[in-house]
Motif scaffolding. Structure first.
Motif, PDB file in Angstrom:
ATOM      1  N   MET A  81      67.005 -11.800 -43.312  1.00 44.07           N
ATOM      2  CA  MET A  81      67.089 -10.542 -44.491  1.00 44.07           C
ATOM      3  C   MET A  81      67.598 -11.065 -45.880  1.00 44.07           C
ATOM      4  N   SER A  82      67.299 -10.377 -46.764  1.00 41.64           N
ATOM      5  CA  SER A  82      67.734 -10.871 -48.024  1.00 41.64           C
ATOM      6  C   SER A  82      68.195  -9.725 -49.105  1.00 41.64           C
ATOM      7  N   CYS A  83      69.058 -10.015 -50.079  1.00 40.66           N
ATOM      8  CA  CYS A  83      69.404  -9.186 -51.040  1.00 40.66           C
ATOM      9  C   CYS A  83      68.140  -8.361 -51.760  1.00 40.66           C
ATOM     10  N   THR A  84      68.610  -7.247 -52.223  1.00 41.03           N
ATOM     11  CA  THR A  84      67.625  -6.334 -52.840  1.00 41.03           C
ATOM     12  C   THR A  84      68.218  -6.365 -54.318  1.00 41.03           C
ATOM     13  N   HIS A  92      77.524  -5.575 -57.626  1.00 38.31           N
ATOM     14  CA  HIS A  92      76.767  -5.916 -56.338  1.00 38.31           C
ATOM     15  C   HIS A  92      77.518  -5.174 -55.344  1.00 38.31           C
ATOM     16  N   LEU A  93      76.589  -4.715 -54.691  1.00 34.80           N
ATOM     17  CA  LEU A  93      77.037  -3.765 -53.319  1.00 34.80           C
ATOM     18  C   LEU A  93      76.743  -4.388 -52.103  1.00 34.80           C
ATOM     19  N   ASN A 136      75.289  -8.138 -45.911  1.00 35.07           N
ATOM     20  CA  ASN A 136      76.590  -8.295 -45.252  1.00 35.07           C
ATOM     21  C   ASN A 136      77.431  -9.131 -46.224  1.00 35.07           C
ATOM     22  N   TYR A 137      78.735  -9.354 -46.055  1.00 31.30           N
ATOM     23  CA  TYR A 137      79.467 -10.295 -46.906  1.00 31.30           C
ATOM     24  C   TYR A 137      79.081 -11.496 -46.895  1.00 31.30           C
ATOM     25  N   GLU A 138      78.398 -12.177 -45.703  1.00 32.42           N
ATOM     26  CA  GLU A 138      78.311 -13.565 -45.760  1.00 32.42           C
ATOM     27  C   GLU A 138      76.925 -13.662 -46.507  1.00 32.42           C
ATOM     28  N   GLU A 139      75.883 -12.871 -46.598  1.00 32.57           N
ATOM     29  CA  GLU A 139      74.773 -12.947 -47.580  1.00 32.57           C
ATOM     30  C   GLU A 139      75.294 -12.776 -49.117  1.00 32.57           C
ATOM     31  N   PHE A 140      76.311 -12.031 -49.412  1.00 34.03           N
ATOM     32  CA  PHE A 140      76.847 -12.346 -50.538  1.00 34.03           C
ATOM     33  C   PHE A 140      77.342 -13.417 -50.899  1.00 34.03           C
ATOM     34  N   LEU A 141      78.138 -14.218 -50.040  1.00 41.45           N
ATOM     35  CA  LEU A 141      78.560 -15.474 -50.588  1.00 41.45           C
ATOM     36  C   LEU A 141      77.706 -16.370 -50.550  1.00 41.45           C
TER      37      LEU A 141
END
Length: 179
Positions: A1-4, A45-46, A77-82
């Protein structure tokens, strides 16, 4: 999954700051924060899960017609944000912080993270980032300030430190002139 990424507005040659909301729960708070971000040229950023859908009328009402101009990215999730923001300098705004928000020196393009309304930022994340954990001073046993107010307080301190770069510094009357 990726950020939007919902909207990306380029702003060249200006200090940009980033507000991160960790699992926000109340649409009106996020809408108000979105409006503040538009007014200051700040990215939002959400981090999911969100306690609402991004299309909810409360979110749009609080952000008014500014939501379409918001530079906002969501992460699963937080991991994807990082992962998507490697090497980011992240300040953790928390009632548990050992230093006040005015003690920090906010770098250009830094991130200021705020936790969800009911529980804040998880303590394991705070422990990993204790050197950048900051707080807004309060008296007594008040649990916390409103999330939108907290974001505005800390964000405007960071903007002040950058001399309100690229922001309008004086207002004008509509029918009269200042003397």
């Amino acid at each position: 999954m990726s950020c939007t990424k919902y909207y990306k507005k380029e702003a060249k040659d200006m200090a940009r700051l980033n507000i991160v909301l960790y699992e926000p729960e109340i649409p009106a708070n996020t809408g108000n924060i979105g409006r503040t971000c538009v007014a200051t040229g700040t990215r939002l950023h959400l981090i999911e899960p969100l306690g609402f859908r991004l299309g909810e009328k409360e979110l749009k009402r609080a952000g008014m017609d500014y939501w379409k101009d918001l530079d906002v990215t969501t992460y699963v999730n937080y991991e994807e944000f990082l992962e998507k923001n490697p090497g980011a300098k992240i300040y953790m705004a928390t009632t548990k912080g050992p230093r006040t928000y005015t003690d920090a020196v906010y770098e250009e393009d830094c991130y200021i993270m705020f936790g969800k309304e009911s529980a804040g930022i998880p303590e394991e994340i705070l422990l990993e980032n204790q050197e950048t954990a900051i707080r807004i001073p309060m008296i007594g046993n008040i649990r916390s300030l409103n999330l939108g107010n907290s974001v505005a307080i800390v964000l405007y301190e960071a903007l002040r430190q950058h001399n309100f770069d690229h922001m309008q510094l004086e207002g004008h009357l509509t029918k009269y002139e200042w003397r």
